[in-house]
Design an enzyme around this catalytic site. Structure first.
Site, PDB file in Angstrom:
ATOM      1  N   LYS B  58       0.733  -1.294   0.053  1.00  0.00           N
ATOM      2  CA  LYS B  58       0.251   0.113   0.092  1.00  0.00           C
ATOM      3  C   LYS B  58       1.026   1.174  -0.048  1.00  0.00           C
ATOM      4  O   LYS B  58       1.759   1.191   0.858  1.00  0.00           O
ATOM      5  CB  LYS B  58      -0.994  -0.136   1.188  1.00  0.00           C
ATOM      6  CG  LYS B  58      -1.909   0.918   1.458  1.00  0.00           C
ATOM      7  CD  LYS B  58      -2.694   0.735   2.706  1.00  0.00           C
ATOM      8  CE  LYS B  58      -3.813   1.767   2.670  1.00  0.00           C
ATOM      9  NZ  LYS B  58      -4.700   1.504   3.720  1.00  0.00           N
ATOM     10  N   SER B 131      -9.741   1.584   2.825  1.00  0.00           N
ATOM     11  CA  SER B 131      -9.131   2.433   1.939  1.00  0.00           C
ATOM     12  C   SER B 131      -7.969   1.538   1.174  1.00  0.00           C
ATOM     13  O   SER B 131      -7.524   2.006  -0.011  1.00  0.00           O
ATOM     14  CB  SER B 131      -8.284   3.313   2.871  1.00  0.00           C
ATOM     15  OG  SER B 131      -7.466   2.801   3.630  1.00  0.00           O
ATOM     16  N   SER B 155     -10.218  -0.901   6.681  1.00  0.00           N
ATOM     17  CA  SER B 155      -9.468  -0.980   5.570  1.00  0.00           C
ATOM     18  C   SER B 155      -8.734  -2.174   5.277  1.00  0.00           C
ATOM     19  O   SER B 155      -8.301  -2.100   4.008  1.00  0.00           O
ATOM     20  CB  SER B 155      -8.531   0.415   5.469  1.00  0.00           C
ATOM     21  OG  SER B 155      -9.399   1.531   5.647  1.00  0.00           O
TER      22      SER B 155
END
Lengths: 56, 445
Positions: B58, B131, B155
């Site tokens: 990420k 997210s 997330s």
């Protein structure tokens, strides 16, 4: 997935359909086929091939 | 390893123009890492199951010499000069980092206008989760063998559920947060996303452990999780609160929960009825805490450069400015009370079972850059009751595919455990996974 399956897929680097879902109680109900090329192999499966020096 | 890495890079080049999961592809770095792994393994210096394995991270985690944007144009030129601990650990285990994955701005909800929005590989009209959406999409679509994600309010669990991945949110502090941008430091968790439970265990073992540079990281060695997977679940006690797990939940998801319980029972576990505390006020308290902590995390750039933030995340930071001390104290008390109640319940069972998400991936927002619409907000609130309580408590959670909706979208079960019980969660998840085959069905991409 067997080692042979993975090797053949790596060699051809192509998407090969698997005729049926392995035994289990899951997607059978969905009635659809799956595709299981090398990029969908599990990390553990690929690691075993690396150890066996069957993936470069 | 070079051919393997190149194959993944080729696949990214071929399909990610559509899926939009990578913000940065680290081609040269990946090939160099693969060459090094290849040489080491040929020389007999095999480091373990991640050696030579192409994975992705990420874009919230620092990568030395590689731009790290945290989902915002505000950081378009930020190039860290060190790796996040989690990145360094994975590279030390021999992993090949393919690139950085897209996320919402600041790891909150909305995206930065003009930046990429990952596309759900099962259905492009559906939400790909927040997210860590890039992690979910890239992992589900076979654009990496595993990814590193973060979770402050769901997330890891939302994108795992929306895209049909396995996601582990470890106990708070189990994985170092050093070198990873904070959203809300007291609730931020870092964990792996994969396509199987065994893979998530492999990743977790490499990522976890104490770190002197992160004061919140937990001391002590991390016990082997992978070695426990095959122990079975005979005799384990699985807690289930039917109201919490199935009310205000889509019928497909509620039915899937019963399927999970039946499978666990068939393999020797005992289902125990539990009653969770009232979670209806968690959402408001979580939002107050998250926005206040995000404000602190962004103190260098907000409000000084407020206009450079996207409207959705800017609104969250402005909301943090409006939280009163009284409201903050109330939120902290609610968190403490909730955590204590959950701990009491978790001490009576080996894990809880509930949905990762109350529905399959919803139709995506018309405008993913702005604040949520009323409809998406209400759906999010419905989902949050199954995620945010465990960010409050810092409990480990494991999300595992558990079926498909009538329209062919993945469904996901969440196993929640006591602190430091990742091995138990993975045992339960593995037993369930081996008894089913949901994880073997992949999107057609």
């Amino acid at each position: 997935m067997t080692r042979r399956d993975l090797l053949s897929r790596l060699a051809s680097a192509a998407v090969l359909p698997i005729a049926a879902v392995p035994s289990g109680r899951g997607p059978a109900s969905s009635g659809s086929q799956i595709e299981h090329p090398l990029h969908y192999a599990s990390l553990a499966e690929v690691a075993r091939l690396i150890v066996a020096r069957e993936i470069k | 390893m070079i051919a393997l890495t190149q194959q993944l890079l080729d696949r990214i080049a071929a399909v990610d123009g559509h899926l939009q999961s990578y913000v940065t592809v680290m081609t040269d770095h990946a090939i160099a890492s693969a060459r090094r792994a290849d040489a080491e393994i040929r020389a007999g210096r095999y480091r373990g199951p991640l050696h030579g394995m192409p994975i992705a991270v990420k874009d919230l985690c620092y990568t030395r010499g590689v731009r790290t944007m945290a989902g915002t144009k505000l950081l378009a030129d930020f190039v860290p000069d060190f790796d996040a601990t989690v990145v360094a650990r994975l590279e030390a285990a021999g992993a090949v980092i393919l690139g950085k994955l897209v996320l919402c701005e600041g790891a909150f909800g909305p995206y930065f206008p003009g930046l990429q929005v990952p596309v759900n590989p099962w259905d492009a009209t559906r939400w790909s989760g927040v997210s860590s959406s890039g992690c979910g999409v890239a992992t589900a679509a076979g654009l990496c063998f595993a990814s590193v994600a973060t979770d402050t309010g769901g997330s890891i669990r939302y994108p795992s559920a929306a895209n049909g991945c396995v996601g582990l949110k470890p106990t708070y502090g189990r994985v170092s947060r050093y070198g990873t941008f904070a959203l809300a430091a007291s609730m931020d968790h870092i964990g792996p996303m994969t396509r199987t439970v065994e893979d998530v265990a492999i990743m977790f073992e490499a990522m976890a452990g104490p770190d002197p540079r992160d004061p919140s990281s937990l001391p002590g060695p991390v016990p082997s999780v992978r070695a426990e997977l095959g122990r079975g679940i005979t005799g384990l006690r699985v807690g289930f609160d039917r109201r919490y797990a199935t009310e205000n939940v889509d019928p497909d998801v509620a039915k899937a929960m019963d399927g999970v319980l039946a499978e666990l029972t068939r393999h020797g576990a005992t289902v125990v009825t539990v009653t969770l505390p009232d979670v209806s006020k968690v959402g408001g308290a979580w939002l107050d805490l998250c926005c206040v902590e995000a404000l602190a995390a962004h103190a260098k750039t907000f409000p000084a450069r407020a206009s450079e933030y996207g409207p959705g995340f800017r609104a969250a930071l402005e909301s943090g400015q409006r939280v009163t001390p009284t409201a903050l104290a109330a939120a902290l008390k609610l968190r403490a009370d909730m955590s204590a109640s959950l701990e009491r319940i978790l001490n009576t069972v080996d894990c809880l079972v509930c949905p990762s998400m109350a529905n399959s991936a919803r139709v995506k927002e018309a405008d993913p850059f702005d604040e949520e619409t009323d409809e998406s907000w209400s759906q999010q609130v419905r989902n949050d009751i199954h995620t945010q309580p465990f960010n409050f408590s810092g409990s480990p959670t494991l999300s595992v595919p558990c079926g498909f909706s009538a329209d062919g979208l993945p469904l996901s079960v969440q196993f929640v455990g006591r602190r430091l019980s990742e091995a138990v969660l993975c045992r339960v998840g593995y037993a369930y996974e081996q008894a089913t085959a949901w994880h073997l069905k992949h999107p057609t991409v």
